[in-house]
Motif scaffolding. Structure first.
Motif, mmCIF file in Angstrom:
data_model
loop_
_atom_site.group_PDB
_atom_site.id
_atom_site.type_symbol
_atom_site.label_atom_id
_atom_site.label_comp_id
_atom_site.label_asym_id
_atom_site.label_seq_id
_atom_site.Cartn_x
_atom_site.Cartn_y
_atom_site.Cartn_z
ATOM 1 N N ARG A 84 37.775 52.107 13.146
ATOM 2 C CA ARG A 84 37.549 53.086 12.078
ATOM 3 C C ARG A 84 36.080 53.498 12.117
ATOM 4 N NH1 ARG A 84 39.135 54.420 6.616
ATOM 5 N NH2 ARG A 84 37.827 56.255 6.296
ATOM 6 N N ASP A 85 35.742 54.620 11.520
ATOM 7 C CA ASP A 85 34.345 55.073 11.462
ATOM 8 C C ASP A 85 33.612 54.366 10.317
ATOM 9 O OD1 ASP A 85 35.754 56.332 9.426
ATOM 10 O OD2 ASP A 85 34.734 58.261 9.659
ATOM 11 N N ASP A 86 33.574 53.040 10.388
ATOM 12 C CA ASP A 86 32.917 52.242 9.365
ATOM 13 C C ASP A 86 31.883 51.327 10.027
ATOM 14 O OD1 ASP A 86 34.540 50.363 10.630
ATOM 15 O OD2 ASP A 86 35.919 50.121 8.947
ATOM 16 N N PHE A 87 31.267 50.453 9.238
ATOM 17 C CA PHE A 87 30.203 49.599 9.770
ATOM 18 C C PHE A 87 30.685 48.736 10.929
ATOM 19 C CE2 PHE A 87 28.199 45.338 9.646
ATOM 20 C CZ PHE A 87 26.944 45.699 10.132
ATOM 21 N N LEU A 88 31.829 48.069 10.746
ATOM 22 C CA LEU A 88 32.322 47.198 11.806
ATOM 23 C C LEU A 88 32.744 47.987 13.037
ATOM 24 C CD1 LEU A 88 34.291 44.431 9.854
ATOM 25 C CD2 LEU A 88 32.002 44.298 10.864
ATOM 26 N N GLY A 89 33.214 49.214 12.829
ATOM 27 C CA GLY A 89 33.528 50.076 13.963
ATOM 28 C C GLY A 89 32.287 50.391 14.775
ATOM 29 N N GLN A 90 31.169 50.602 14.071
ATOM 30 C CA GLN A 90 29.894 50.847 14.757
ATOM 31 C C GLN A 90 29.433 49.597 15.504
ATOM 32 O OE1 GLN A 90 27.167 52.230 11.748
ATOM 33 N NE2 GLN A 90 28.489 53.934 11.163
ATOM 34 N N VAL A 91 29.650 48.425 14.888
ATOM 35 C CA VAL A 91 29.289 47.160 15.545
ATOM 36 C C VAL A 91 30.073 47.014 16.847
ATOM 37 C CG1 VAL A 91 29.468 44.637 15.391
ATOM 38 C CG2 VAL A 91 28.596 45.944 13.447
ATOM 39 N N PHE A 92 31.378 47.263 16.779
ATOM 40 C CA PHE A 92 32.205 47.120 17.977
ATOM 41 C C PHE A 92 31.743 48.072 19.073
ATOM 42 C CE2 PHE A 92 35.654 47.717 20.874
ATOM 43 C CZ PHE A 92 36.211 46.461 20.999
ATOM 44 N N ARG A 93 31.550 49.339 18.714
ATOM 45 C CA ARG A 93 31.146 50.337 19.712
ATOM 46 C C ARG A 93 29.798 49.980 20.331
ATOM 47 N NH1 ARG A 93 33.395 54.963 20.809
ATOM 48 N NH2 ARG A 93 34.592 54.934 18.871
ATOM 49 N N HIS A 94 28.856 49.539 19.493
ATOM 50 C CA HIS A 94 27.539 49.161 20.010
ATOM 51 C C HIS A 94 27.647 48.001 20.991
ATOM 52 C CE1 HIS A 94 24.005 46.493 19.980
ATOM 53 N NE2 HIS A 94 23.343 47.624 20.131
ATOM 54 N N ASP A 95 28.365 46.952 20.579
ATOM 55 C CA ASP A 95 28.426 45.743 21.399
ATOM 56 C C ASP A 95 29.063 45.996 22.758
ATOM 57 O OD1 ASP A 95 27.240 44.365 19.364
ATOM 58 O OD2 ASP A 95 28.998 43.174 18.821
ATOM 59 N N ILE A 96 30.193 46.700 22.773
ATOM 60 C CA ILE A 96 30.916 46.850 24.039
ATOM 61 C C ILE A 96 30.200 47.814 24.976
ATOM 62 C CG2 ILE A 96 32.528 48.705 23.384
ATOM 63 C CD1 ILE A 96 34.703 46.855 24.825
ATOM 64 N N THR A 97 29.569 48.852 24.422
ATOM 65 C CA THR A 97 28.837 49.778 25.296
ATOM 66 C C THR A 97 27.510 49.174 25.744
ATOM 67 O OG1 THR A 97 27.904 50.930 23.369
ATOM 68 C CG2 THR A 97 29.921 51.842 24.334
ATOM 69 N N ALA A 98 26.912 48.320 24.911
ATOM 70 C CA ALA A 98 25.634 47.700 25.266
ATOM 71 C C ALA A 98 25.758 46.777 26.470
ATOM 72 C CB ALA A 98 25.064 46.933 24.073
ATOM 73 N N ILE A 99 26.957 46.239 26.706
ATOM 74 C CA ILE A 99 27.139 45.374 27.880
ATOM 75 C C ILE A 99 27.595 46.165 29.104
ATOM 76 C CG2 ILE A 99 27.600 43.281 26.553
ATOM 77 C CD1 ILE A 99 30.559 43.705 27.065
ATOM 78 N N GLY A 100 27.689 47.483 28.943
ATOM 79 C CA GLY A 100 27.988 48.333 30.093
ATOM 80 C C GLY A 100 29.428 48.761 30.248
ATOM 81 N N VAL A 101 30.239 48.599 29.208
ATOM 82 C CA VAL A 101 31.637 49.016 29.264
ATOM 83 C C VAL A 101 31.774 50.398 28.632
ATOM 84 C CG1 VAL A 101 33.997 48.507 28.518
ATOM 85 C CG2 VAL A 101 32.468 46.637 29.194
ATOM 86 N N ARG A 102 32.440 51.287 29.323
ATOM 87 C CA ARG A 102 32.685 52.640 28.805
ATOM 88 C C ARG A 102 33.713 52.572 27.675
ATOM 89 N NH1 ARG A 102 34.909 57.649 32.571
ATOM 90 N NH2 ARG A 102 35.446 59.070 30.857
ATOM 91 N N PHE A 103 33.391 53.171 26.543
ATOM 92 C CA PHE A 103 34.298 53.159 25.388
ATOM 93 C C PHE A 103 34.243 54.529 24.716
ATOM 94 C CE2 PHE A 103 34.941 51.723 20.772
ATOM 95 C CZ PHE A 103 36.321 51.790 20.857
ATOM 96 N N ASP A 104 35.213 55.385 25.055
ATOM 97 C CA ASP A 104 35.220 56.768 24.573
ATOM 98 C C ASP A 104 36.249 57.033 23.482
ATOM 99 O OD1 ASP A 104 33.305 57.302 26.541
ATOM 100 O OD2 ASP A 104 34.820 57.895 28.016
ATOM 101 N N THR A 105 37.088 56.052 23.129
ATOM 102 C CA THR A 105 38.134 56.272 22.137
ATOM 103 C C THR A 105 37.526 56.726 20.811
ATOM 104 O OG1 THR A 105 39.338 54.414 23.145
ATOM 105 C CG2 THR A 105 40.196 55.273 21.067
ATOM 106 N N GLN A 106 38.052 57.822 20.283
ATOM 107 C CA GLN A 106 37.547 58.349 19.021
ATOM 108 C C GLN A 106 37.898 57.412 17.866
ATOM 109 O OE1 GLN A 106 35.646 61.262 18.491
ATOM 110 N NE2 GLN A 106 35.472 60.988 20.705
ATOM 111 N N ALA A 107 36.942 57.198 16.964
ATOM 112 C CA ALA A 107 37.187 56.375 15.777
ATOM 113 C C ALA A 107 38.078 57.126 14.792
ATOM 114 C CB ALA A 107 35.863 56.016 15.113
#
Length: 201
Positions: A84-107
């Motif tokens: 979801r476009d909420d705080f935890l959604g931002q946490v998930f997106r940050h963490d997975i992309t920060a380790i180099g995994v592509r994550f394009d799924t729209q929230a």
């Protein structure tokens, strides 16, 4: 068949782990069975979160963790999962992309919040998990990016996500795209319920 530009794309439950220490008395007070995982609804998840001590948030979920492992070994990975476009959604997106995994799924912009697993760790090291699945179970066929699937050498499907009908449709769509592109599909048999399922060609 063109050369794969992605080693593995994982499709699964996008869950944020929220980890805090707790005493055995707290587990008894809340009727929590030590060392188990229990599915909870949104209201219970919010209530437990308010009562938990200081916590650490870290992106998780079976397929998400697998993709993190692949990235840590130098592999090129992508991930498809619903937040979801909420705080935890931002946490998930940050963490997975920060380790180099592509994550394009729209929230998602409406509906349930991002999935979370509230993990209580007692002094003996036991973890007691309370999981709210939230937005991740709303993943469906529109979330499957054909270009990402076709570019991946392997499409990895997380067995825990197979239960919701929309997710089953998403899995079948992804598998069809992968096979049409001459790629491989892997499925994790994550839960004993798989022994009761017959998968048809």
């Amino acid at each position: 068949m063109t050369q794969a530009s992605i080693d593995v794309v994982g499709i699964g439950n996008a869950i944020v782990d929220v980890i805090a220490h707790a005493e055995d008395a707290f587990l008894a007070q809340e009727a929590l069975v030590k060392g188990t995982m229990t599915l909870v609804d949104a209201a219970r998840a919010e209530a437990l979160y308010r009562m938990m001590g200081p916590a650490i948030e870290a992106s998780g979920g079976s397929a998400g963790n697998t993709m993190a492992g692949i990235a840590s070994l130098g592999g090129k990975g992508a991930y498809i999962g619903k937040v979801r476009d909420d705080f935890l959604g931002q946490v998930f997106r940050h963490d997975i992309t920060a380790i180099g995994v592509r994550f394009d799924t729209q929230a998602a912009t409406s509906g349930p919040g991002t999935a979370r697993c509230l993990i209580l760790v007692t002094p003996d090291g036991q973890r007691t998990m309370n999981t709210y699945l939230g937005a991740c179970v709303d993943l469906g066929p529109p979330d499957i990016d054909p270009d990402v699937i076709a570019a991946a050498q392997i499409t990895y499907l997380e067995g825990y996500l197979f239960d919701p009908p929309k997710a089953q449709e998403a899995f079948r769509k992804a598998a069809a795209i992968a096979h049409a592109a001459g790629r491989q599909v892997a499925l994790s048999l994550s839960d004993p319920f798989w022994t009761d399922i017959r998968i048809e060609e």
